[in-house]
Structures are given as C-alpha cells and as structure tokens.
Design a protein around this motif. Structure first.
Motif, PDB file in Angstrom:
ATOM      1  N   ALA A   1       0.825  -1.210   0.000  1.00 28.99           N
ATOM      2  CA  ALA A   1       0.000   0.000   0.000  1.00 28.99           C
ATOM      3  C   ALA A   1       0.853   1.252   0.000  1.00 28.99           C
ATOM      4  O   ALA A   1       1.969   1.266   0.526  1.00 28.99           O
ATOM      5  CB  ALA A   1      -0.923   0.013   1.220  1.00 28.99           C
ATOM      6  N   ALA A   2       0.305   2.316  -0.575  1.00 29.48           N
ATOM      7  CA  ALA A   2       0.960   3.631  -0.568  1.00 29.48           C
ATOM      8  C   ALA A   2      -0.103   4.702  -0.435  1.00 29.48           C
ATOM      9  O   ALA A   2      -1.236   4.535  -0.916  1.00 29.48           O
ATOM     10  CB  ALA A   2       1.762   3.846  -1.847  1.00 29.48           C
ATOM     11  N   PRO A   3       0.232   5.831   0.199  1.00 29.81           N
ATOM     12  CA  PRO A   3      -0.741   6.922   0.318  1.00 29.81           C
ATOM     13  C   PRO A   3      -0.803   7.750  -0.959  1.00 29.81           C
ATOM     14  O   PRO A   3       0.197   7.925  -1.657  1.00 29.81           O
ATOM     15  CB  PRO A   3      -0.181   7.750   1.477  1.00 29.81           C
ATOM     16  N   ILE A   4      -1.988   8.253  -1.248  1.00 27.70           N
ATOM     17  CA  ILE A   4      -2.172   9.228  -2.318  1.00 27.70           C
ATOM     18  C   ILE A   4      -2.100  10.590  -1.654  1.00 27.70           C
ATOM     19  O   ILE A   4      -3.044  11.022  -0.974  1.00 27.70           O
ATOM     20  CB  ILE A   4      -3.519   9.022  -3.029  1.00 27.70           C
ATOM     21  N   LEU A   5      -0.976  11.262  -1.783  1.00 32.18           N
ATOM     22  CA  LEU A   5      -0.679  12.424  -0.955  1.00 32.18           C
ATOM     23  C   LEU A   5      -1.242  13.725  -1.518  1.00 32.18           C
ATOM     24  O   LEU A   5      -1.292  13.932  -2.733  1.00 32.18           O
ATOM     25  CB  LEU A   5       0.837  12.566  -0.787  1.00 32.18           C
ATOM     26  N   LYS A   6      -1.641  14.596  -0.600  1.00 26.20           N
ATOM     27  CA  LYS A   6      -1.997  15.967  -0.920  1.00 26.20           C
ATOM     28  C   LYS A   6      -0.752  16.844  -0.818  1.00 26.20           C
ATOM     29  O   LYS A   6       0.265  16.433  -0.263  1.00 26.20           O
ATOM     30  CB  LYS A   6      -3.053  16.479   0.063  1.00 26.20           C
ATOM     31  N   ALA A   7      -0.865  18.044  -1.322  1.00 27.04           N
ATOM     32  CA  ALA A   7       0.276  18.955  -1.290  1.00 27.04           C
ATOM     33  C   ALA A   7       0.687  19.303   0.138  1.00 27.04           C
ATOM     34  O   ALA A   7       1.861  19.580   0.409  1.00 27.04           O
ATOM     35  CB  ALA A   7      -0.049  20.230  -2.064  1.00 27.04           C
TER      36      ALA A   7
ATOM     37  N   THR B   1       3.811   2.848  -5.484  1.00 27.20           N
ATOM     38  CA  THR B   1       4.166   4.219  -5.090  1.00 27.20           C
ATOM     39  C   THR B   1       4.136   5.150  -6.296  1.00 27.20           C
ATOM     40  O   THR B   1       3.706   6.306  -6.181  1.00 27.20           O
ATOM     41  CB  THR B   1       5.546   4.265  -4.418  1.00 27.20           C
ATOM     42  N   GLU B   2       4.561   4.630  -7.448  1.00 25.66           N
ATOM     43  CA  GLU B   2       4.513   5.458  -8.661  1.00 25.66           C
ATOM     44  C   GLU B   2       3.066   5.723  -9.060  1.00 25.66           C
ATOM     45  O   GLU B   2       2.695   6.835  -9.462  1.00 25.66           O
ATOM     46  CB  GLU B   2       5.273   4.752  -9.789  1.00 25.66           C
ATOM     47  N   GLY B   3       2.210   4.699  -8.914  1.00 28.36           N
ATOM     48  CA  GLY B   3       0.801   4.879  -9.222  1.00 28.36           C
ATOM     49  C   GLY B   3       0.132   5.879  -8.299  1.00 28.36           C
ATOM     50  O   GLY B   3      -0.632   6.741  -8.732  1.00 28.36           O
ATOM     51  N   ALA B   4       0.441   5.779  -7.000  1.00 25.24           N
ATOM     52  CA  ALA B   4      -0.116   6.720  -6.038  1.00 25.24           C
ATOM     53  C   ALA B   4       0.355   8.139  -6.341  1.00 25.24           C
ATOM     54  O   ALA B   4      -0.420   9.101  -6.224  1.00 25.24           O
ATOM     55  CB  ALA B   4       0.299   6.325  -4.615  1.00 25.24           C
ATOM     56  N   SER B   5       1.609   8.290  -6.744  1.00 22.11           N
ATOM     57  CA  SER B   5       2.157   9.598  -7.063  1.00 22.11           C
ATOM     58  C   SER B   5       1.454  10.194  -8.288  1.00 22.11           C
ATOM     59  O   SER B   5       1.143  11.394  -8.323  1.00 22.11           O
ATOM     60  CB  SER B   5       3.654   9.479  -7.318  1.00 22.11           C
TER      61      SER B   5
ATOM     62  N   ILE C   1      -1.637   9.547  -9.320  1.00 15.37           N
ATOM     63  CA  ILE C   1      -2.995   9.948  -8.941  1.00 15.37           C
ATOM     64  C   ILE C   1      -2.956  11.255  -8.148  1.00 15.37           C
ATOM     65  O   ILE C   1      -3.729  12.185  -8.391  1.00 15.37           O
ATOM     66  CB  ILE C   1      -3.674   8.835  -8.124  1.00 15.37           C
ATOM     67  N   GLY C   2      -2.032  11.327  -7.182  1.00 17.55           N
ATOM     68  CA  GLY C   2      -1.906  12.547  -6.400  1.00 17.55           C
ATOM     69  C   GLY C   2      -1.572  13.758  -7.253  1.00 17.55           C
ATOM     70  O   GLY C   2      -2.093  14.857  -7.034  1.00 17.55           O
ATOM     71  N   GLY C   3      -0.715  13.552  -8.266  1.00 19.04           N
ATOM     72  CA  GLY C   3      -0.369  14.637  -9.167  1.00 19.04           C
ATOM     73  C   GLY C   3      -1.566  15.127  -9.972  1.00 19.04           C
ATOM     74  O   GLY C   3      -1.749  16.334 -10.179  1.00 19.04           O
ATOM     75  N   ARG C   4      -2.402  14.200 -10.400  1.00 23.27           N
ATOM     76  CA  ARG C   4      -3.589  14.592 -11.158  1.00 23.27           C
ATOM     77  C   ARG C   4      -4.588  15.335 -10.267  1.00 23.27           C
ATOM     78  O   ARG C   4      -5.255  16.275 -10.716  1.00 23.27           O
ATOM     79  CB  ARG C   4      -4.250  13.347 -11.759  1.00 23.27           C
ATOM     80  N   LEU C   5      -4.694  14.910  -9.027  1.00 19.47           N
ATOM     81  CA  LEU C   5      -5.621  15.567  -8.106  1.00 19.47           C
ATOM     82  C   LEU C   5      -5.152  16.973  -7.725  1.00 19.47           C
ATOM     83  O   LEU C   5      -5.963  17.865  -7.456  1.00 19.47           O
ATOM     84  CB  LEU C   5      -5.799  14.715  -6.844  1.00 19.47           C
TER      85      LEU C   5
END
Length: 245
Positions: free
Chosen positions: A198-204, A234-238, A240-244
């Motif tokens: 698992a990896a977090p989908i991070l906010k700014a 982790t790359e996938g989570a990054s 998604i976070g970038g798109r958000l």
C-alpha cells in the motif's frame, strides 16, 4: 441533539450485526418515545432511506443505492485513480483497491479485480480495522504528530490488541518509519491468506486523499518481486496525487 439529528441517527443503528430493526428497537436505541420513533421511521420510509422488509422490521432503503452511485461519480480519487488502478492490474494480475479515512473509519472505496481475485472479507462500505493492514497504516502515517497522539490516546486499548507499541514514543516512531518509506507491506495482518502493498495518495500539504493497494494471496509471496510491487504502487499513487493536485 436536534430532532433532525436524532432522526438521521436512525441510519447509524444499522450494521453487520443489526441489518434490520423494529420501531421498538429504534425508539429504545435513541431513547425516544415509541410514537416519536415511529414518526422517524415513517419519514425515512417516505424518503426511501428505510424500507420495510418483513414482520415490522426495517432495513436501509434503496435511496442509499442511488446516493452511492452519485458518491462514486463525484469521488475525485476514483475519477483520477481508476485508470491507474486498471494499469496496475494489467501489469501485475493482482487486485487493486483504493481506501479512504472518513473520520476514524477506514473504508475501501473501489476494487479493480485481477486475474484470480481473492475473496475479501472487506469491501466498499464495510469499515476496516484502524490498525491492521496496509491501507490504514499508510493513512495514519500521514497524520501530524498531534493528530496521531489523539488517535493513540482515544484508541489505546485497540491498538495494543493489534500488536502496536503501547508507549507513545515507540508508536510515533512506528508510523514515522512508514511515512519515511512511503509504503507499507502487510502480510496476513487483516486476513491471514492475504498480503498487500500500500501507498498513500498524498496531498500537497502532506495529508492523504486516500490509499491505494495491490492485494494478492500470500501463497504468491515466494514468486512476487516485492521491490517491483513497491515501485509500481508508489509510482501509481504519485500519479494519482499529481492529477488531483
């Protein structure tokens, strides 16, 4: 609590052990008179939030199914995340799951199934334990120390039962290490036959939109390249976070 608040509290009385309720049950649980409880039931029936099933028992109503459809369509994590999840499933053959933290409840919000999907005890809408499994670990790891201390104090007995450190300093170091790593590998924590990366989908601001996990049977561990799995998730989570952002 206002009358409206008590009426809406009826919906919180349903769970895995109470799938149906009578008007008597509802009135007693809310500590209101039977006529008041019946009035709440009648209004919720008219709104489609309850339905009568049998022998004067009531269950959650079909309006909730419709609302869930709109929730899914409005969820930005699903809007941006599902294409990435499908790519991860194609690359690995494993299930990919998104999870979110709502208050102090961890809920899975979507599952893309792989080639041989395992049977999961948890799914969309069923609350997961706060201290077991990959997604809850990476979500709590994004908490600021003051937030994490509140969780530690409020749920201390539960976290100790789940095998986490009983002392605050060790508990904080545990989650700091997960935060630094940017991922967590869970093996048999939530369900003994399952592993997850698992990896977090991070906010700014360092918080999390949610978490994303690849889930597979522990029997595959001997042939799985965990380093590659960590990189993919982790790359996938990054992304998604970038798109958000």
């Amino acid at each position: 609590m206002s009358s409206l608040g008590r009426m809406l509290g009826v919906l919180d009385l349903f769970d895995d052990t109470h799938l149906t309720r009578t008007a008597d049950d509802i009135s007693a649980a809310l500590d209101v008179s039977l006529p008041t409880g019946c009035r709440y039931v009648r209004m919720l029936l008219e709104a489609g939030l309850l339905q009568r099933v049998e022998d004067s028992h009531y269950a959650l109503g079909p309006r909730i199914i419709l609302l869930d459809h709109y929730i899914r369509k409005a969820d930005p994590v699903l809007r941006e995340g599902i294409p990435v999840m499908r790519e991860l499933v194609t690359a690995t053959g494993f299930d990919c799951v998104t999870s979110g933290l709502f208050g102090m409840q961890v809920l899975d919000t979507h599952r893309e199934m792989g080639g041989a999907p395992p049977a999961l005890a948890y799914g969309r809408g069923r609350p997961r334990p706060l201290f077991l499994g990959g997604a809850p670990k990476v979500l709590l790891a994004t908490f600021a120390p003051a937030q994490l201390r509140k969780v530690f104090d409020a749920r201390h007995d539960e976290l100790v039962r789940c095998g986490l450190p009983a002392e605050w300093s060790a508990f904080r170091r545990h989650y700091a290490a997960i935060r630094k790593a940017g991922h967590y590998v869970s093996i048999g924590e939530l369900e003994p036959q399952l592993a997850a990366v698992a990896a977090p989908i991070l906010k700014a601001d360092g918080g999390a939109w949610g978490a994303i996990s690849l889930v597979f049977d522990t029997s595959r561990l001997s042939i799985v390249d965990l380093d590659k799995m960590v990189h993919l998730i982790t790359e996938g989570a990054s992304r998604i976070g970038g798109r958000l952002a």
